[in-house]
Design an enzyme around this catalytic site. Structure first.
Site, short mmCIF file in Angstrom:
data_model
loop_
_atom_site.label_atom_id
_atom_site.label_comp_id
_atom_site.label_asym_id
_atom_site.label_seq_id
_atom_site.Cartn_x
_atom_site.Cartn_y
_atom_site.Cartn_z
N GLY A 12 0.76 -1.23 0.00
CA GLY A 12 0.00 0.00 0.00
C GLY A 12 0.80 1.29 0.00
O GLY A 12 0.28 2.34 0.40
N ASN A 14 1.66 3.01 -2.58
CA ASN A 14 1.00 3.93 -3.54
C ASN A 14 -0.29 4.49 -2.94
O ASN A 14 -0.61 5.67 -3.13
CB ASN A 14 0.72 3.22 -4.86
CG ASN A 14 1.95 3.18 -5.76
OD1 ASN A 14 2.31 4.19 -6.36
ND2 ASN A 14 2.62 2.06 -5.80
N ARG A 66 -16.40 -17.24 -9.67
CA ARG A 66 -15.73 -16.00 -10.04
C ARG A 66 -16.75 -14.94 -10.45
O ARG A 66 -16.60 -13.76 -10.15
CB ARG A 66 -14.73 -16.23 -11.17
CG ARG A 66 -13.74 -15.08 -11.40
CD ARG A 66 -13.05 -14.70 -10.10
NE ARG A 66 -12.09 -13.65 -10.26
CZ ARG A 66 -10.76 -13.90 -10.33
NH1 ARG A 66 -10.31 -15.12 -10.33
NH2 ARG A 66 -9.92 -12.88 -10.41
N VAL A 93 -7.44 -9.87 -11.63
CA VAL A 93 -7.85 -9.41 -12.98
C VAL A 93 -9.18 -8.66 -12.84
O VAL A 93 -10.14 -9.17 -12.26
CB VAL A 93 -8.03 -10.63 -13.92
CG1 VAL A 93 -8.61 -10.19 -15.26
CG2 VAL A 93 -6.70 -11.34 -14.11
N HIS A 110 1.85 1.21 -13.29
CA HIS A 110 2.72 0.07 -13.65
C HIS A 110 4.17 0.51 -13.53
O HIS A 110 4.53 1.60 -14.01
CB HIS A 110 2.40 -0.42 -15.07
CG HIS A 110 3.21 -1.62 -15.47
ND1 HIS A 110 2.90 -2.90 -15.04
CD2 HIS A 110 4.35 -1.72 -16.20
CE1 HIS A 110 3.81 -3.74 -15.52
NE2 HIS A 110 4.70 -3.05 -16.22
N ASP A 147 -8.10 -0.99 -19.84
CA ASP A 147 -9.09 -1.50 -20.79
C ASP A 147 -9.09 -3.02 -20.66
O ASP A 147 -8.55 -3.58 -19.70
CB ASP A 147 -8.78 -1.01 -22.23
CG ASP A 147 -7.43 -1.50 -22.73
OD1 ASP A 147 -6.99 -1.00 -23.78
OD2 ASP A 147 -6.81 -2.38 -22.08
N GLU A 148 -9.63 -3.70 -21.65
CA GLU A 148 -9.80 -5.16 -21.51
C GLU A 148 -8.48 -5.91 -21.53
O GLU A 148 -8.39 -7.06 -21.11
CB GLU A 148 -10.69 -5.69 -22.66
CG GLU A 148 -12.11 -5.14 -22.65
CD GLU A 148 -13.02 -5.83 -21.61
OE1 GLU A 148 -14.17 -5.40 -21.46
OE2 GLU A 148 -12.55 -6.79 -20.94
N GLY A 149 -7.43 -5.25 -22.01
CA GLY A 149 -6.13 -5.93 -22.09
C GLY A 149 -5.35 -5.82 -20.78
O GLY A 149 -5.85 -5.29 -19.80
C1 GRF Z 1 4.08 -1.19 -7.12
O1 GRF Z 1 5.38 -1.49 -7.54
C2 GRF Z 1 3.24 -0.88 -8.32
O2 GRF Z 1 3.96 -0.31 -9.38
C3 GRF Z 1 2.78 -2.21 -8.75
O3 GRF Z 1 2.58 -2.96 -7.56
C4 GRF Z 1 3.38 -2.40 -6.53
C5 GRF Z 1 2.43 -2.02 -5.43
O4 GRF Z 1 3.13 -1.57 -4.33
N1 GRF Z 1 1.54 -2.09 -9.50
P1 GRF Z 1 2.30 -0.92 -3.11
O5 GRF Z 1 1.31 -1.96 -2.65
O6 GRF Z 1 1.62 0.31 -3.63
O7 GRF Z 1 3.36 -0.62 -2.11
#
Ligand code: GRF
Length: 207
Positions: A12, A14, A66, A93, A110, A147-149
């Protein structure tokens, strides 16, 4: 006021960057309505509780099918009148029913410069292992619409991070989080909350 749902599976950091950015005014016109995780042990849920936000556990494992999980997730978002879904290290997903209902209203962070080192199976440390194995000199992070991908939606923001000699995947991951992820994810949310992001086909215009 943009109503946010933040979906998490891990530590967490982010999510914490979003909460701190709301508190210090880096993000305006937005509030975290709920934090949803599939992982009961996710420290991100502790962060949500400490912040005073709802911490909701919704795991596919707790449902007979699911499909039932997918519908419950969609219902949870709709009944909370969520405007923007933020994937912050969410490892489930996203169901197509959610993607359809929230077209161009789901964003993901990402830890690479998409289209490099992304797609199915490329998450967490695997991303940095691949970047180091390829010998790239620059990596970074990307915020994109979902998106869907897998990691294929329109790109909103990117931020480069230099790779240093003898970087390990763990060291590189931390530098990309500190220098890129924790900056561009809040920035993207603030821009969306203040009407500065428009999607034109596959490209995003920023005002
Ligand atoms: C981060 O590296 C983010 O880029 C990726 O998953 C990780 C999540 O880290 N999507 P956190 O849970 O936010 O610390």
């Amino acid at each position: 006021m943009l109503r946010l749902a933040v979906l998490v599976s891990g530590g967490g950091t982010n999510l914490q960057a979003i909460m701190d950015s709301i508190d210090n005014g880096t993000i305006t016109n937005a509030e975290i309505v709920t934090v949803i995780s599939n992982n009961a042990g996710a420290y991100a849920l502790e962060r949500a509780k400490n912040y005073g936000a709802e911490a909701l556990l919704l795991s596919p494992k707790d449902f007979a099918t699911r499909e039932e999980f997918n519908e419950k997730l969609l219902e949870a978002l709709k009944e909370r009148n969520i405007d923007l879904v933020v994937l912050a290290g969410y490892l489930v997903v996203v169901p197509s029913c959610v993607i359809k209902e929230f077209e161009n209203r789901i964003i993901n962070i990402h830890p690479s410069l998409i289209p490099s080192f992304c797609g199915t199976g490329c998450y967490g440390l695997h991303v940095h292992e691949k970047a180091l194995a390829r010998g790239v000199k620059v990596s970074g992070a990307t915020v994109h619409f979902v998106d869907e991908g897998t990691d294929t939606g329109p790109i909103i923001l990117q931020k480069p991070v230099m790779i240093e000699q003898d970087d390990t995947p763990e060291v590189l991951q931390r530098r990309i989080m500190e220098q890129a992820e924790w900056k561009i994810l809040p920035q993207a949310i603030d821009m969306i909350a203040n009407g500065r992001v428009t999607v034109e086909g596959r490209t995003v215009r920023l005002k």
